[in-house]
Design an enzyme around this catalytic site. Structure first.
Site, PDB file in Angstrom:
ATOM      1  N   HIS A 516       0.824  -1.206   0.000  1.00 41.10           N
ATOM      2  CA  HIS A 516       0.000   0.000   0.000  1.00 41.10           C
ATOM      3  C   HIS A 516       0.866   1.268   0.000  1.00 41.10           C
ATOM      4  O   HIS A 516       0.956   1.965  -1.001  1.00 41.10           O
ATOM      5  CB  HIS A 516      -0.932  -0.026   1.202  1.00 41.10           C
ATOM      6  CG  HIS A 516      -1.920   1.102   1.219  1.00 41.10           C
ATOM      7  ND1 HIS A 516      -2.698   1.410   2.299  1.00 41.10           N
ATOM      8  CD2 HIS A 516      -2.255   2.028   0.276  1.00 41.10           C
ATOM      9  CE1 HIS A 516      -3.471   2.436   2.023  1.00 41.10           C
ATOM     10  NE2 HIS A 516      -3.209   2.845   0.809  1.00 41.10           N
ATOM     11  N   HIS A 521       1.520   4.933  -2.882  1.00 42.23           N
ATOM     12  CA  HIS A 521       1.674   6.322  -2.433  1.00 42.23           C
ATOM     13  C   HIS A 521       3.075   6.876  -2.695  1.00 42.23           C
ATOM     14  O   HIS A 521       3.240   7.905  -3.356  1.00 42.23           O
ATOM     15  CB  HIS A 521       1.369   6.429  -0.936  1.00 42.23           C
ATOM     16  CG  HIS A 521      -0.072   6.315  -0.586  1.00 42.23           C
ATOM     17  ND1 HIS A 521      -0.860   7.412  -0.345  1.00 42.23           N
ATOM     18  CD2 HIS A 521      -0.879   5.232  -0.447  1.00 42.23           C
ATOM     19  CE1 HIS A 521      -2.087   7.020  -0.056  1.00 42.23           C
ATOM     20  NE2 HIS A 521      -2.127   5.695  -0.114  1.00 42.23           N
ATOM     21  N   HIS A 707      -3.963   0.887  -6.429  1.00 42.12           N
ATOM     22  CA  HIS A 707      -4.293   1.490  -5.138  1.00 42.12           C
ATOM     23  C   HIS A 707      -5.685   1.090  -4.677  1.00 42.12           C
ATOM     24  O   HIS A 707      -5.901   0.806  -3.495  1.00 42.12           O
ATOM     25  CB  HIS A 707      -4.177   3.012  -5.200  1.00 42.12           C
ATOM     26  CG  HIS A 707      -4.496   3.663  -3.882  1.00 42.12           C
ATOM     27  ND1 HIS A 707      -5.709   4.262  -3.622  1.00 42.12           N
ATOM     28  CD2 HIS A 707      -3.779   3.755  -2.735  1.00 42.12           C
ATOM     29  CE1 HIS A 707      -5.711   4.709  -2.379  1.00 42.12           C
ATOM     30  NE2 HIS A 707      -4.556   4.417  -1.822  1.00 42.12           N
ATOM     31  N   ASN A 711      -6.429  -0.576  -1.061  1.00 44.40           N
ATOM     32  CA  ASN A 711      -6.940   0.407  -0.100  1.00 44.40           C
ATOM     33  C   ASN A 711      -8.374   0.172   0.349  1.00 44.40           C
ATOM     34  O   ASN A 711      -8.656   0.117   1.541  1.00 44.40           O
ATOM     35  CB  ASN A 711      -6.823   1.826  -0.670  1.00 44.40           C
ATOM     36  CG  ASN A 711      -7.243   2.871   0.349  1.00 44.40           C
ATOM     37  OD1 ASN A 711      -6.493   3.183   1.273  1.00 44.40           O
ATOM     38  ND2 ASN A 711      -8.448   3.394   0.219  1.00 44.40           N
ATOM     39  N   ILE A 861      -6.809   8.984  -1.047  1.00 45.99           N
ATOM     40  CA  ILE A 861      -7.086   8.699   0.370  1.00 45.99           C
ATOM     41  C   ILE A 861      -6.166   7.591   0.835  1.00 45.99           C
ATOM     42  O   ILE A 861      -5.603   6.867   0.018  1.00 45.99           O
ATOM     43  CB  ILE A 861      -8.564   8.309   0.584  1.00 45.99           C
ATOM     44  CG1 ILE A 861      -8.971   8.471   2.036  1.00 45.99           C
ATOM     45  CG2 ILE A 861      -8.840   6.898   0.055  1.00 45.99           C
ATOM     46  CD1 ILE A 861     -10.460   8.513   2.241  1.00 45.99           C
TER      47      ILE A 861
END
Length: 861
Positions: A516, A521, A707, A711, A861
């Site tokens: 993740h 990110h 993602h 997520n 997010i």
């Protein structure tokens, strides 16, 4: 003819003297109101008169007295507030504007200067010119915060939504294009960057806290670069950046990277601050006042059924007053009861015990929240990649005797040859840190290997779990290993349940910090910075990629502020604790951009083989693999879209090779943004169009589908922490010990006291609830928040085809989930795999909240 010219000059010519249009913008405080009507009307008049001025710039006529730049027209002010136009979104204001502009003398406008003469910023969406002679409508897409002009050393210039390679840019606009890139690079901007700044520069991760390792810039701890903030260095540790003051300061990101859209506003930032500064202290007090732990699964279920009553803490009410948005207030317990109640996660909605089955455990390895770790076994017993000069021989101790009875008559070697043996292997990345980790308070971890057998019905069965701890032998860190096999009755059944829990702990930590955080990110941020520094907003690749960057730098900054920093929520709740980011840095040494492409990843893990007859160029060896099946369909759709789009602008490789902005972009990504890996051989040379297609497809895949896959299933799968515990505290009970005996009488209590403690549990799942929600104004893959993002009809047609393909995939996913032959699609928990359901067809925010479905365009997010 002569008479006609006179008439033209008297009549038709006058028509060209004025251009009429409209300006769409949002006031800063429009984002803070729940009821926009009256509040918006009250102060909308502030924009009329000289509050905001605009000046058109010619794309065809140059001013020889101004460096041969496009001619600039006179200033025009906003006139009448338009209340009746269609398509005005909530909080948006539209104004009329009239320009003195003679197209015959000044040419067609190609850019516009906007000046803000107010004391506060506004969000400029679009400026539209109607009936431009010889052109029709000209649209300037801004989507940018415009601050008072005194905050800038330059004019804010916005370009029409035309697309140009650098060599094709109209000469009159070229200097403005170059100026804008220079302003965004901001390489001469010194000191701490301010809220209004638009500077994109690089820095290492030296801002996690004085006691944490600097990540990036060294061979031992390489890392992707993050955005520079210019903040002062720490007084106590001068190679670290100072930390922002809690509640008073936020970490800088360029202003247009901060949520500018309405319903989301800065929901995430507020939510995380509410959690860190309000809810966590209340939970701590609750745990201190009632130090009993959970004793049974029924105790844990109370979190979702009745909630827990937090102590009456005045700070909670103060927190509620601080946050303007109702949706954030809803997070904070209120009233006399202060009950913290969490929604029931999907994994236990239909069956509260299905998670305990071997079938569901194995199914989540293929269709859970971390489905990209499983690999095919290519030799038995599995070998280690650890350096034998430091670690000795870490070959797995799982033998034929352990698994023979589970192979349906095959030998281990036959199962390997028939592609029926798979492994979830966390051994090698855990072992080097186990001594440090197990020296932390309230921690006991194993390095795990889980062997799985592919059955005839397409499902996997876990057939052996190896738990290993370090064993020091002279200069070597060898391992001491125990192998556990399935059991269904008595104490041994609970020993097996615990073995699976230790595996899930390893998997949870890897998921959070690598699958993740690192692999989506962190690795995206250098691409975002480089794109803004090197590719003009008029560049086709900028227009292609920018939707997949929305909000990513902002959430990454919030993460460094509150989540992955020293003492942040990740360190508080996940087993790696203070070593969390350091361990992700060690993993980054082996990161390979080329292998982030889904087909390449599947081949590398042995889950697929090359197959040129398939649209995605691979064939899955494990056919009922929901993440891979849905993912390959999405990957292929993205790839088709990228190919069609880039073909419009790059008809040959030589055009790409001559694109100075593109070459500078790729060079900077490699040498600066991911500079610690710049010498890796896998970097594309960026000399061919297929290389660019694959790079852009990979970037879009990473920001959107990858993602989404890691997520939005966090709370649905891990919100019930016995299914996905984030830590383990005690070793496996041994026969003839008190703990072992207790397994016979109070097995749930022993299980729960082994995994994540009560404080970690409540805080951890409160965070997962926030992170797993889709916002109501989510922009999904195949959608754009500005439909007129380009004036290029061919590009718009290709994008429409992309959306149609994605909507087709939606139907395919639903059909697959409804096929009873595909047992991994739903599993014993009866929780269908929808994380890679595109949700392109949803234009109303119907998938908002904890829906576990939908692929947003970006890591928001």
């Amino acid at each position: 003819m002569f008479g006609g010219d006179i008439i033209s000059n008297l009549t038709g010519g006058l028509k060209n003297v004025h251009l009429k249009g409209s300006v769409a913008l949002m006031r800063k405080n429009a984002l803070d109101f729940n009821d926009f009507g009256a509040a918006a009307m009250d102060s909308v008049t502030e924009f009329l008169g000289r509050g905001v001025t605009c000046q058109l710039i010619s794309s065809t006529v140059v001013d020889s007295n101004n460096g041969n730049r496009g001619k600039v027209g006179t200033e025009a002010s906003l006139e009448q507030w338009i209340t009746s136009l269609p398509l005005i979104t909530v909080g948006e204001s539209k104004f009329k504007v009239t320009f003195d502009w003679d197209v015959e003398k000044m040419g067609v406008p190609g850019a516009i200067i906007v000046k803000n003469n107010h004391t506060s910023e506004f969000f400029l969406k679009t400026i539209t010119l109607d009936d431009v002679p010889g052109r029709g409508t000209v649209l300037f897409v801004a989507n940018s915060w415009v601050y008072p002009k005194g905050n800038y050393r330059y004019n804010r210039v916005f370009f029409a939504n035309d697309t140009y390679l650098p060599s094709k840019m109209p000469a009159a606009l070229k200097p403005y294009r170059e100026d804008e890139l220079r302003n965004l690079r901001g390489d001469d901007t010194q000191g701490e960057y301010q809220e209004y700044d638009r500077v994109y520069r690089y820095d290492v991760y030296n801002d996690l806290g004085d006691a944490r390792q600097v990540l990036g810039g060294t061979k031992d701890f390489p890392y992707p670069r993050r955005c520079r903030t210019g903040r002062k260095l720490s007084q106590t540790n001068p190679d670290r950046e100072s930390r922002p003051l809690p509640l008073l300061q936020s970490i800088y990101v360029p202003r247009d990277e901060v949520f500018g859209h309405l319903k989301q506003s800065d929901f995430l930032g507020y939510s995380l601050k509410a959690l860190v500064d309000g809810i966590i202290p209340a939970i701590r007090t609750y745990v201190d006042l009632s130090p009993e732990e959970f004793d049974s699964f029924a105790d844990i279920l109370k979190l979702y059924e009745g909630g827990i009553k937090l102590p009456d803490i005045p700070a909670l009410e103060e927190m509620r007053k601080q946050f303007p948005l109702q949706l954030v207030k809803d997070l904070i317990p209120m009233g006399g009861d202060y009950v913290l109640k969490l929604p029931k996660p999907q994994i236990i909605k239909e069956d509260e015990k299905a998670w305990m089955t071997d079938d569901e455990f194995a199914r989540e390895i293929l269709a859970g929240v971390n489905p990209m770790m499983i690999t095919r076994v290519r030799e038995f017993p599995p070998k280690s990649t650890l350096d034998p000069s430091k670690y000795g021989d870490h070959t797995s101790t799982i033998t034929e005797a352990h698994i023979g009875k589970s192979l349906q008559g095959l030998t281990a070697q036959q199962a390997v040859a028939d592609n029926r043996l798979y492994i979830l292997d966390h051994h090698d990345h855990m072992m080097p840190y186990l001594i440090k980790l197990n020296n932390l308070d309230d921690t006991f971890l194993y390095a795990t290997r889980t062997l799985l057998f592919l059955r005839g019905d397409g499902t996997l069965a876990p057939i052996a779990i190896e738990l290993s701890t370090p064993l020091i032998q002279g200069d070597l860190t060898t391992s001491k290993s125990t192998v556990y096999t399935p059991a269904t009755t008595g104490v041994e059944a609970w020993i097996w349940q615990l073995a699976k829990a230790y595996v899930c702990v390893n998997d949870y930590g890897w998921h959070q910090l690598v699958s993740h955080w690192l692999n989506t990110h962190a690795v995206m941020e250098p691409f975002i910075i480089a794109t803004n520094r090197q590719l003009s907003v008029t560049h086709p690749v900028n227009k292609l990629l920018v939707p997949h960057y929305r909000d990513t730098m902002n959430i990454n900054a919030r993460a460094r502020e509150l989540l992955v920093n020293a003492g942040g929520i990740i360190e508080l709740t996940v087993f790696q604790r203070k070593y969390a980011m350091e361990m992700s840095s060690v993993t980054y040494k082996n990161w390979n951009f080329a292998e982030q492409a889904l087909p390449d990843d599947l081949i590398k893990r042995g889950m697929a083989v090359p197959d040129t007859s398939d649209p995605s160029k691979v064939k899955l060896l494990l056919e009922d693999y929901p993440y891979a099946v849905d993912g390959l369909a999405i990957w292929h759709a993205i790839e088709q879209w990228v190919q069609e789009y880039l073909a419009i602008y790059y008809p040959t490789d030589s055009v790409l090779q001559g694109d100075v902005e593109l070459q500078a972009w790729w060079k900077e990504v490699r040498e600066v943004g991911h500079g610690d890996l710049k010498d890796a051989s896998w970097w594309a040379k960026m000399q061919t169009v297929p290389e660019l297609v694959k790079a852009c497809t990979t970037i879009i895949w990473t920001g959107s589908a990858l993602h989404a896959a890691v997520n939005f299933g966090q709370y649905p799968y891990a919100g019930y922490h016995p299914n996905k515990p984030s830590a383990s505290r005690r070793p496996m009970p041994e026969p003839n010990t008190e703990e072992y005996e207790l397994l016979a009488s109070e097995p749930e209590k022993v299980f729960i006291r082994t995994i994540t403690n009560q404080l970690q549990t409540i805080i951890g799942i409160s965070l997962l609830e926030i992170l797993s929600k889709h916002s109501s104004d989510e922009v999904y893959l195949g959608q754009r928040d500005t439909p007129e993002w380009t004036s290029d009809a061919k590009a718009l047609e290709a994008f429409k085809r992309f959306g149609t393909r994605l909507e087709g995939i939606e139907s395919e996913v639903v059909a697959l989930n409804g096929n009873p032959q595909l047992k991994n699609r739903n599993g014993p928990a009866k929780f269908p795999y929808m994380l890679l359901y595109p949700n392109t067809s949803d234009h109303n925010g119907d998938a908002a909240g904890l829906t576990a479905r939908g692929i947003p365009n970006s890591i928001s997010i």
